[in-house]
Design a protein around this motif. Structure first.
Motif, PDB file in Angstrom:
ATOM      1  N   ASP A  12       0.356   7.523  -6.163  1.00 27.28           N
ATOM      2  CA  ASP A  12      -0.911   7.929  -5.554  1.00 27.28           C
ATOM      3  C   ASP A  12      -1.508   6.729  -4.817  1.00 27.28           C
ATOM      4  OD1 ASP A  12      -3.498   8.725  -4.920  1.00 27.28           O
ATOM      5  OD2 ASP A  12      -3.694   9.940  -6.723  1.00 27.28           O
ATOM      6  N   PRO A  13      -1.786   6.840  -3.504  1.00 28.71           N
ATOM      7  CA  PRO A  13      -2.353   5.696  -2.767  1.00 28.71           C
ATOM      8  C   PRO A  13      -3.660   5.192  -3.350  1.00 28.71           C
ATOM      9  CG  PRO A  13      -1.576   7.397  -1.255  1.00 28.71           C
ATOM     10  CD  PRO A  13      -1.525   7.985  -2.628  1.00 28.71           C
ATOM     11  N   GLY A  56       0.802  -1.223   0.000  1.00 27.41           N
ATOM     12  CA  GLY A  56       0.000   0.000   0.000  1.00 27.41           C
ATOM     13  C   GLY A  56       0.826   1.259   0.000  1.00 27.41           C
ATOM     14  N   THR A  57       2.116   1.154   0.312  1.00 27.70           N
ATOM     15  CA  THR A  57       3.000   2.324   0.322  1.00 27.70           C
ATOM     16  C   THR A  57       4.175   2.121  -0.624  1.00 27.70           C
ATOM     17  OG1 THR A  57       4.198   1.437   2.238  1.00 27.70           O
ATOM     18  CG2 THR A  57       2.367   2.944   2.681  1.00 27.70           C
ATOM     19  N   ARG A  60      -4.436   1.348  -4.346  1.00 29.03           N
ATOM     20  CA  ARG A  60      -5.560   0.551  -3.824  1.00 29.03           C
ATOM     21  C   ARG A  60      -6.388  -0.043  -4.956  1.00 29.03           C
ATOM     22  NH1 ARG A  60      -5.753   4.835  -0.007  1.00 29.03           N
ATOM     23  NH2 ARG A  60      -7.320   5.918  -1.285  1.00 29.03           N
TER      24      ARG A  60
END
Length: 386
Positions: free
Chosen positions: A362-363, A286-287, A367
């Motif tokens: 961009d998170p 996620g990062t 996702r």
């Protein structure tokens, strides 16, 4: 097969029937060639102009890869593995159990530490109670001093009386009024009184010294029992050992330090592992970020904060990731190689170097379309925005 006469297309009748057009004049062909050449040159100039105006504000590379700050899972205590409830590729949340060690020894250590703490508290209470006994000993030593001083006074009085008797008899002995035996008796009594006086004075000094020792013992005891019980050194040390034992017990359960995906699991049930041994890795997808290796000639206008358009080989060009430049590596890849290039030699040939550029993703895009560490990416930086 019989021979067939060739057709003469120049014959007027044949031309009339097939309507063959005569060849174009040379001047017309030359004009057409010039027109086509001019059109091609115009297209080329238009392309060059478009490139200068549009692509001149972008730098791109396909030498880019997904990376992430992975977490290495290592137990902080040694022990035998009792349970491994996770497998490779499993997604975990921070705090999820990854590994359980046999905690029998740790529980015994906690029990011993608890017993040591109780013992330390009892010793503190005993030491505090001893303070009263030592205070009573000081009072007793004060009484001994009083008694010794009284005995000294008696000895001193006896010495004065014996001295006076001996003085009178010695004067009478010179005139012959008393016998020599009586003078000897008086002299002996005087000597005995002197000895008793010396003993009495020594007894006073001894009693004073004993009282001083009792006071020192009481002061040392008071230093140990001052303040609450938890501030006592022995009690504090026992509490620290208990806290350490409880911490070691808690560390027999290894939990996920971050959110991510389990990978590279290297531990099995029943295996005995040492403290600090690598057991698995947690990858925080996620990062994730991208390290894009740009040529040194492409970086003159690249700045931190510029937007980046990225495409992954995993999803193809239909999925576009938004990113931004967040930093530059401290050196090229070759500079940190196991065997760095020796550019000082006479046979050196200049090779274009690449510098890693860190790009944050961009998170929301991550996702929607998760990535994995090591995947190939294509990155295009818009250098028109600084």
């Amino acid at each position: 097969m019989a021979d067939v006469d060739p057709i003469d297309f120049k014959h007027p009748k044949i031309q009339a029937e097939v309507h063959i057009a005569p060849p174009a004049p040379k001047r017309l062909r030359s004009k057409r060639a010039k027109l086509l050449a001019g059109l091609a040159l115009g297209v080329k100039l238009a392309f060059v102009g478009w490139f200068m105006l549009a692509d001149g504000d972008h730098v791109a590379t396909d030498n880019a890869y997904v990376n992430a700050d992975s977490a290495q899972v290592t137990p902080l205590v040694a022990g035998a593995v009792a349970e491994v409830p996770v497998v490779n590729t499993q997604a975990v949340k921070r705090g999820d159990v990854l590994l359980r060690l046999d905690d029998a020894d740790a529980r015994l250590a906690v029990a011993r530490a608890e017993a040591d703490l109780v013992k330390a508290r009892h010793q503190f209470a005993q030491t505090r109670a001893t303070g009263g006994s030592l205070a009573a000993q000081i009072d007793a030593r004060d009484a001994d001093i009083g008694q010794a001083q009284a005995q000294l006074a008696v000895a001193q009085a006896n010495l004065r009386k014996a001295s006076a008797d001996f003085g009178r008899r010695r004067a009478l002995a010179e005139s012959g009024a008393i016998s020599g035996e009586e003078l000897t008796t008086a002299q002996s009594a005087y000597s005995a009184a002197q000895g008793n006086f010396a003993l009495a004075r020594a007894a006073v000094r001894q009693a004073a010294a004993t009282r001083g020792a009792a006071r020192q013992s009481w002061a040392a005891n008071q230093a140990l029992v001052q303040g609450p019980v938890d501030t006592n050194p022995e009690v504090a040390a026992a509490k620290a050992r208990l806290a350490q034992a409880k911490l070691d017990l808690a560390r027999t359960v290894v939990r996920a330090p971050i959110d991510g995906v389990v990978t590279n699991r290297q531990v099995q049930v029943g295996q005995r592992i040492a403290a600090g041994a690598a057991t698995m890795t947690i990858v925080p997808i996620g990062t994730a970020y991208v390290d894009a290796n740009f040529k040194e000639g492409q970086l003159s206008r690249v700045r931190v904060g510029q937007p980046v358009r990225l495409v992954s080989d995993l999803y193809g060009s239909d999925v576009v990731y938004r990113g931004r430049v967040i930093g530059f590596s401290g050196g090229t890849g070759s500079a940190f190689a196991l065997i760095p290039a020796q550019n000082a030699t006479g046979n050196w040939i200049k090779v274009v170097q690449r510098l890693p550029v860190r790009i944050a993703l961009d998170p929301a895009d991550l996702r929607k379309n998760p990535l994995r560490v090591g995947l190939s990416m294509e990155a295009e930086i818009d250098v028109s925005k600084s």
